[in-house]
Design a protein around this motif. Structure first.
Motif, PDB file in Angstrom:
ATOM      1  N   GLN A 199     -27.871 -57.166  40.293  1.00 56.73           N
ATOM      2  CA  GLN A 199     -26.063 -57.111  39.236  1.00 56.73           C
ATOM      3  C   GLN A 199     -25.733 -58.731  39.117  1.00 56.73           C
ATOM      4  OE1 GLN A 199     -22.476 -55.543  40.362  1.00 56.73           O
ATOM      5  NE2 GLN A 199     -23.104 -53.563  38.815  1.00 56.73           N
ATOM      6  N   TYR A 200     -26.226 -59.181  38.002  1.00 58.12           N
ATOM      7  CA  TYR A 200     -25.091 -60.535  37.605  1.00 58.12           C
ATOM      8  C   TYR A 200     -24.211 -60.379  37.144  1.00 58.12           C
ATOM      9  CZ  TYR A 200     -28.494 -59.894  33.073  1.00 58.12           C
ATOM     10  OH  TYR A 200     -29.211 -59.364  32.458  1.00 58.12           O
ATOM     11  N   ILE A 201     -23.316 -61.731  37.282  1.00 57.13           N
ATOM     12  CA  ILE A 201     -22.095 -61.255  36.518  1.00 57.13           C
ATOM     13  C   ILE A 201     -21.348 -62.953  36.445  1.00 57.13           C
ATOM     14  CG2 ILE A 201     -18.951 -61.252  36.707  1.00 57.13           C
ATOM     15  CD1 ILE A 201     -20.119 -58.924  38.878  1.00 57.13           C
ATOM     16  N   GLY A 202     -20.938 -63.100  35.661  1.00 57.61           N
ATOM     17  CA  GLY A 202     -21.133 -64.604  34.946  1.00 57.61           C
ATOM     18  C   GLY A 202     -18.967 -64.404  34.342  1.00 57.61           C
ATOM     19  N   TYR A 203     -18.696 -65.591  34.748  1.00 61.50           N
ATOM     20  CA  TYR A 203     -17.383 -66.245  34.634  1.00 61.50           C
ATOM     21  C   TYR A 203     -17.714 -68.082  33.638  1.00 61.50           C
ATOM     22  CZ  TYR A 203     -15.462 -61.716  36.468  1.00 61.50           C
ATOM     23  OH  TYR A 203     -14.584 -60.839  37.008  1.00 61.50           O
ATOM     24  N   VAL A 204     -16.171 -67.895  32.764  1.00 59.81           N
ATOM     25  CA  VAL A 204     -16.589 -68.728  32.076  1.00 59.81           C
ATOM     26  C   VAL A 204     -14.751 -69.211  32.018  1.00 59.81           C
ATOM     27  CG1 VAL A 204     -16.150 -69.635  29.846  1.00 59.81           C
ATOM     28  CG2 VAL A 204     -18.426 -69.169  30.425  1.00 59.81           C
ATOM     29  N   LEU A 205     -14.081 -70.216  32.741  1.00 60.18           N
ATOM     30  CA  LEU A 205     -12.648 -69.967  32.689  1.00 60.18           C
ATOM     31  C   LEU A 205     -12.289 -71.276  31.783  1.00 60.18           C
ATOM     32  CD1 LEU A 205     -13.690 -68.839  35.534  1.00 60.18           C
ATOM     33  CD2 LEU A 205     -11.770 -69.308  36.483  1.00 60.18           C
ATOM     34  N   LYS A 206     -11.067 -71.241  31.376  1.00 60.33           N
ATOM     35  CA  LYS A 206     -10.603 -72.481  30.566  1.00 60.33           C
ATOM     36  C   LYS A 206      -8.852 -72.222  31.680  1.00 60.33           C
ATOM     37  CE  LYS A 206     -13.676 -71.888  26.694  1.00 60.33           C
ATOM     38  NZ  LYS A 206     -13.363 -71.863  25.019  1.00 60.33           N
ATOM     39  N   GLY A 207      -8.746 -73.813  31.743  1.00 61.04           N
ATOM     40  CA  GLY A 207      -7.512 -74.076  32.583  1.00 61.04           C
ATOM     41  C   GLY A 207      -7.380 -72.797  33.416  1.00 61.04           C
ATOM     42  N   GLY A 208      -8.389 -73.207  34.188  1.00 61.99           N
ATOM     43  CA  GLY A 208      -7.932 -72.152  35.140  1.00 61.99           C
ATOM     44  C   GLY A 208      -7.706 -70.260  34.636  1.00 61.99           C
ATOM     45  N   LYS A 209      -8.301 -70.048  33.969  1.00 60.16           N
ATOM     46  CA  LYS A 209      -8.111 -68.674  34.016  1.00 60.16           C
ATOM     47  C   LYS A 209      -9.079 -68.396  32.644  1.00 60.16           C
ATOM     48  CE  LYS A 209      -3.270 -68.142  34.384  1.00 60.16           C
ATOM     49  NZ  LYS A 209      -3.266 -67.062  35.714  1.00 60.16           N
ATOM     50  N   VAL A 210     -10.081 -66.764  32.890  1.00 64.06           N
ATOM     51  CA  VAL A 210     -11.328 -66.580  32.420  1.00 64.06           C
ATOM     52  C   VAL A 210     -10.811 -66.042  31.342  1.00 64.06           C
ATOM     53  CG1 VAL A 210     -12.592 -64.340  32.523  1.00 64.06           C
ATOM     54  CG2 VAL A 210     -11.963 -64.562  35.062  1.00 64.06           C
ATOM     55  N   ALA A 211     -11.564 -67.068  30.525  1.00 65.05           N
ATOM     56  CA  ALA A 211     -12.217 -66.809  29.092  1.00 65.05           C
ATOM     57  C   ALA A 211     -12.786 -65.894  28.394  1.00 65.05           C
ATOM     58  CB  ALA A 211     -12.018 -68.539  28.328  1.00 65.05           C
ATOM     59  N   GLY A 212     -13.953 -66.206  29.614  1.00 65.02           N
ATOM     60  CA  GLY A 212     -15.481 -65.362  29.500  1.00 65.02           C
ATOM     61  C   GLY A 212     -15.745 -64.602  30.817  1.00 65.02           C
ATOM     62  N   VAL A 213     -16.279 -63.223  30.048  1.00 66.15           N
ATOM     63  CA  VAL A 213     -17.086 -62.763  31.328  1.00 66.15           C
ATOM     64  C   VAL A 213     -18.246 -62.165  30.505  1.00 66.15           C
ATOM     65  CG1 VAL A 213     -15.000 -60.540  30.554  1.00 66.15           C
ATOM     66  CG2 VAL A 213     -16.926 -60.672  33.553  1.00 66.15           C
ATOM     67  N   GLY A 214     -18.715 -61.602  32.012  1.00 68.88           N
ATOM     68  CA  GLY A 214     -20.403 -60.912  31.456  1.00 68.88           C
ATOM     69  C   GLY A 214     -21.108 -60.537  32.867  1.00 68.88           C
ATOM     70  N   VAL A 215     -20.986 -58.991  32.758  1.00 71.04           N
ATOM     71  CA  VAL A 215     -22.095 -58.757  33.314  1.00 71.04           C
ATOM     72  C   VAL A 215     -23.660 -57.820  33.372  1.00 71.04           C
ATOM     73  CG1 VAL A 215     -20.964 -56.291  33.548  1.00 71.04           C
ATOM     74  CG2 VAL A 215     -22.108 -56.384  35.054  1.00 71.04           C
ATOM     75  N   GLY A 216     -24.449 -58.165  33.714  1.00 64.63           N
ATOM     76  CA  GLY A 216     -25.693 -57.523  33.675  1.00 64.63           C
ATOM     77  C   GLY A 216     -26.589 -56.797  34.497  1.00 64.63           C
ATOM     78  N   GLU A 217     -27.752 -56.252  34.852  1.00 65.69           N
ATOM     79  CA  GLU A 217     -28.174 -55.258  35.612  1.00 65.69           C
ATOM     80  C   GLU A 217     -29.997 -55.331  35.144  1.00 65.69           C
ATOM     81  OE1 GLU A 217     -25.647 -53.012  37.833  1.00 65.69           O
ATOM     82  OE2 GLU A 217     -27.367 -51.744  36.592  1.00 65.69           O
ATOM     83  N   THR A 218     -30.717 -55.924  35.998  1.00 65.71           N
ATOM     84  CA  THR A 218     -31.812 -55.952  35.448  1.00 65.71           C
ATOM     85  C   THR A 218     -32.903 -54.670  36.461  1.00 65.71           C
ATOM     86  OG1 THR A 218     -34.273 -56.925  35.554  1.00 65.71           O
ATOM     87  CG2 THR A 218     -32.738 -57.971  36.983  1.00 65.71           C
ATOM     88  N   SER A 219     -33.842 -54.240  36.131  1.00 63.20           N
ATOM     89  CA  SER A 219     -34.654 -53.791  37.256  1.00 63.20           C
ATOM     90  C   SER A 219     -35.968 -53.673  37.840  1.00 63.20           C
ATOM     91  CB  SER A 219     -34.480 -52.373  36.868  1.00 63.20           C
ATOM     92  OG  SER A 219     -33.194 -51.688  36.720  1.00 63.20           O
ATOM     93  N   VAL A 220     -36.328 -54.344  38.574  1.00 61.79           N
ATOM     94  CA  VAL A 220     -38.212 -54.155  39.287  1.00 61.79           C
ATOM     95  C   VAL A 220     -39.123 -52.857  39.581  1.00 61.79           C
ATOM     96  CG1 VAL A 220     -39.997 -55.967  40.134  1.00 61.79           C
ATOM     97  CG2 VAL A 220     -37.543 -56.781  38.835  1.00 61.79           C
ATOM     98  N   PRO A 221     -39.525 -52.871  39.118  1.00 60.83           N
ATOM     99  CA  PRO A 221     -40.057 -51.305  40.123  1.00 60.83           C
ATOM    100  C   PRO A 221     -40.933 -52.069  41.325  1.00 60.83           C
ATOM    101  CG  PRO A 221     -41.570 -51.491  37.214  1.00 60.83           C
ATOM    102  CD  PRO A 221     -40.378 -52.421  37.552  1.00 60.83           C
ATOM    103  N   THR A 222     -40.675 -50.744  41.986  1.00 59.94           N
ATOM    104  CA  THR A 222     -41.288 -51.435  43.672  1.00 59.94           C
ATOM    105  C   THR A 222     -42.548 -51.089  43.255  1.00 59.94           C
ATOM    106  OG1 THR A 222     -40.257 -48.945  43.974  1.00 59.94           O
ATOM    107  CG2 THR A 222     -39.011 -50.143  44.890  1.00 59.94           C
ATOM    108  N   GLN A 223     -42.705 -51.896  45.390  1.00 54.26           N
ATOM    109  CA  GLN A 223     -44.698 -51.708  45.251  1.00 54.26           C
ATOM    110  C   GLN A 223     -44.957 -50.748  45.402  1.00 54.26           C
ATOM    111  OE1 GLN A 223     -46.224 -55.065  45.640  1.00 54.26           O
ATOM    112  NE2 GLN A 223     -46.341 -56.417  43.463  1.00 54.26           N
ATOM    113  N   HIS A 224     -45.591 -49.571  46.264  1.00 53.99           N
ATOM    114  CA  HIS A 224     -45.706 -48.686  46.927  1.00 53.99           C
ATOM    115  C   HIS A 224     -47.312 -48.726  47.626  1.00 53.99           C
ATOM    116  CE1 HIS A 224     -41.839 -46.566  45.862  1.00 53.99           C
ATOM    117  NE2 HIS A 224     -42.093 -46.513  44.229  1.00 53.99           N
TER     118      HIS A 224
END
Length: 201
Positions: free
Chosen positions: A176-201
């Motif tokens: 899970q990954y989260i990105g923030y963009v700040l302008k003037g010390g305040k959050v102006a943009g935020v995004g979250v995403g997830e990616t899955s990778v099959p496990t090897q058995h």
């Protein structure tokens, strides 16, 4: 099983190939493309669970773009091909633009990323319906301060801040990954995403 470095890098590259579509801009493009450095996991736990989008609860990798469309209307847009293809819905309100994005790992069907950016409605976004509310990610959002990010995540510096958590899943490991963009010390943009990778058995 934990993701190997190579497997995780491959997954993040697939989930984060830059897109050149004019209509997928702002934080939508930043979280889909390579706008952040998610190389290292720096969180012990994944902070984002179900996302409260008003009358719709969005779960990354489980909620479909069509579910979002059914709740709020709008047009599912597509651009690119292969690993660089993005499918998304975008809504512009008087205070912010919000993107719900799918990619190859989401089969261009399931929401893999959600992003919001403060500002006037983008011409490339559908007008948000009257009952639309900005998604609550359960973490500091638009307007939050650097101090809020430090209190939540333990560290925050700069105008572009990236967080990542890796966790084992049932049949797949999840980053899970989260990105923030700040302008003037305040959050102006935020995004979250997830990616899955099959496990090897």
């Amino acid at each position: 099983m934990r993701l190997t470095s190579a497997a995780l890098i491959t997954a993040l590259v697939l989930a984060a190939v830059p897109v050149h579509a004019a209509s997928l801009g702002g934080m939508g493009q930043a979280i889909f493309g390579n706008g952040f450095n998610f190389d290292k996991a720096n969180l012990q736990q994944a902070p984002v669970g179900a996302i409260d989008a008003g009358k719709l609860k969005v779960q990354l990798q489980r909620t479909k773009l069509k579910d979002v469309q059914k709740a709020f209307g709008g047009t599912i847009q597509t651009d690119g091909d292969g690993a660089g293809r993005a499918d998304w819905l975008c809504y512009g309100s008087e205070s912010a633009n919000v993107w719900f994005i799918s990619n190859a790992l989401g089969g261009y069907e399931f929401v893999m990323m959600v992003a919001a950016e403060a500002g006037k409605p983008s011409k490339s976004c559908d007008a948000a319906p009257a009952d639309f509310t900005l998604p609550n990610l359960g973490i500091p959002g638009l307007g939050a301060s650097t101090a809020d990010l430090k209190a939540t995540f333990g560290a925050a510096s700069g105008n572009k801040i990236a967080y990542r958590n890796d966790r084992p899943g049932g049949y797949a490991d999840i980053a899970q990954y989260i990105g923030y963009v700040l302008k003037g010390g305040k959050v102006a943009g935020v995004g979250v995403g997830e990616t899955s990778v099959p496990t090897q058995h």
